[in-house]
Design an enzyme around this catalytic site. Structure first.
Site, PDB file in Angstrom:
ATOM      1  CB  SER A 225      12.226  75.896  39.056  1.00 51.35           C
ATOM      2  OG  SER A 225      12.848  74.630  38.949  1.00 51.35           O
ATOM      3  N   GLY A 227      13.619  77.196  43.449  1.00 51.71           N
ATOM      4  CA  GLY A 227      13.016  77.130  44.773  1.00 51.71           C
ATOM      5  C   GLY A 227      12.522  78.477  45.265  1.00 51.71           C
ATOM      6  CB  ALA A 228      12.807  80.087  48.591  1.00 51.85           C
ATOM      7  N   GLY A 230      12.877  81.724  43.260  1.00 54.29           N
ATOM      8  CA  GLY A 230      11.985  82.077  42.183  1.00 54.29           C
ATOM      9  C   GLY A 230      12.222  81.334  40.885  1.00 54.29           C
ATOM     10  N   GLY A 256       7.371  71.502  41.706  1.00 52.10           N
ATOM     11  CA  GLY A 256       7.747  71.693  40.310  1.00 52.10           C
ATOM     12  C   GLY A 256       6.678  71.222  39.351  1.00 52.10           C
ATOM     13  CG  ASP A 257       5.676  67.245  39.416  1.00 58.40           C
ATOM     14  OD1 ASP A 257       6.653  67.385  38.654  1.00 58.40           O
ATOM     15  OD2 ASP A 257       5.613  66.358  40.286  1.00 58.40           O
TER      16      ASP A 257
END
Length: 327
Positions: A225, A227-228, A230, A256-257
């Site tokens: 991951s 963030g923005a 992708g 994230g969860d």
């Protein structure tokens, strides 16, 4: 729907404040405050239960302040298999500013002793050996004081030996220990992956190469991951990149969860051919984007969730971009 066991070794009561801007050394007056039973595994469980799955939660809870957790588990429809230990479960403060910046102040957690670990393993063995065992196990979050990396590795190895797919979401030395046990799925962010890889991952290609290394090491689903920017997903069928829809981020704590829960939902629901893989990744990414707009986990029943799905871009890395949701 599926049965899932979600384990949180170091849960917390999350006290979230929304602020216009944090002023250090001054009195700050938040626009809102919210106290939730939390911890990464608890958050994953909450999303999965909301999506219709039968979820059991476990780990360690302090017996002096477990009432808020018991109430929340009942409200969310979660089966409570937490081991109670002496002391109070930690409190974490989350300071979310309008700019999207979030400052976490996390308590250390309760000291865990060998007898507590033995009690937890016995509890988990009962769940795994039941007439209706879980179809997936998630271990998420940090390690509490007293739980060594060796003990954590032993726990993961024990869970993996059950034959139930094991997913792990943690960080730091615990992440390295988890990778060595080769769980079914793992989700570091780009910074955590760079620490494991031993070099900066400053491009999608560098992140993809590291994700492929994870997969080839024996991890069936390597998810990265960023963030923005992708998410990357590498599995036996190929590699994909998801770009989330543009949203105004106000609190990223549960994103994230929520993503992990969305991925598990898709994988447990679909056969996971290419179309199903894209649908799974699209749903999880859109749900994670929904989560950053507010305190708490993502809500698939948000009025504009179909729009978030439509604006989530999925690209198979050896193919063309596919637009639009298929539900």
């Amino acid at each position: 729907m599926a049965r899932v066991l979600c384990i949180t070794l170091n849960p917390a009561l999350d006290l979230a404040f929304n602020l216009e801007a944090l002023a250090l050394g001054s009195v700050n007056r938040p626009t809102s405050a919210q106290l939730d039973a939390a911890g990464k595994g608890v958050n994953v469980a909450r999303v999965l239960a909301g999506l219709g799955h039968e979820v059991t939660v476990s780990g360690f809870l302090g017996n002096e302040n477990d009432a808020p957790f018991a109430r929340a588990f009942k409200q969310w429809g979660l089966a409570d298999a937490f081991v109670r230990v002496p002391g109070s479960t930690r409190i974490n403060a989350k300071l979310a500013e309008q700019s999207g910046r979030v400052t976490d102040i996390n308590g250390p957690g309760m000291p865990i002793e060998a007898e507590h670990c033995q009690a937890l393993i016995a509890t988990l063995d009962t769940a795994l050996a039941s007439a209706t065992p879980p179809e997936a196990v998630v271990v998420a979050g940090s390690l509490p004081p007293g739980l060594s990396l060796d003990a954590f590795s032993t726990l993961l190895t024990h869970l993996k030996a059950s034959g139930v797919p094991l997913w792990v979401d943690t960080s730091g030395p615990a992440l390295n220990a988890a990778i060595k046990t080769c769980p079914t799925g793992i989700k570091p962010n780009e910074n955590e992956l760079a620490e494991w890889a031993g070099s900066p991952l400053d491009s999608t290609q560098a992140q993809l190469a590291a994700a492929k290394r994870l997969h080839h090491s024996g991890i069936a689903n390597a998810l990265i991951s960023a963030g923005a920017d992708g998410v990357l997903w590498v599995n036996a069928q190929g590699a994909w990149h998801a770009t989330p829809p543009k949203v105004t981020a106000s609190n990223t704590v549960c994103a994230g969860d929520t993503f992990v829960a969305g991925m598990l939902h898709g994988l447990l629901t679909h056969q996971n051919g290419q179309q199903d893989a894209e649908q799974t990744l699209r749903f999880a990414t859109a749900l994670s984007a929904e989560a950053v707009r507010h305190v708490g986990v993502g809500n698939p029943h948000a009025t504009d969730f179909d729009s978030l799905l439509q604006h989530t871009r999925i690209r198979r890395l050896d193919d063309s971009i596919t637009e639009g949701a298929t539900r």
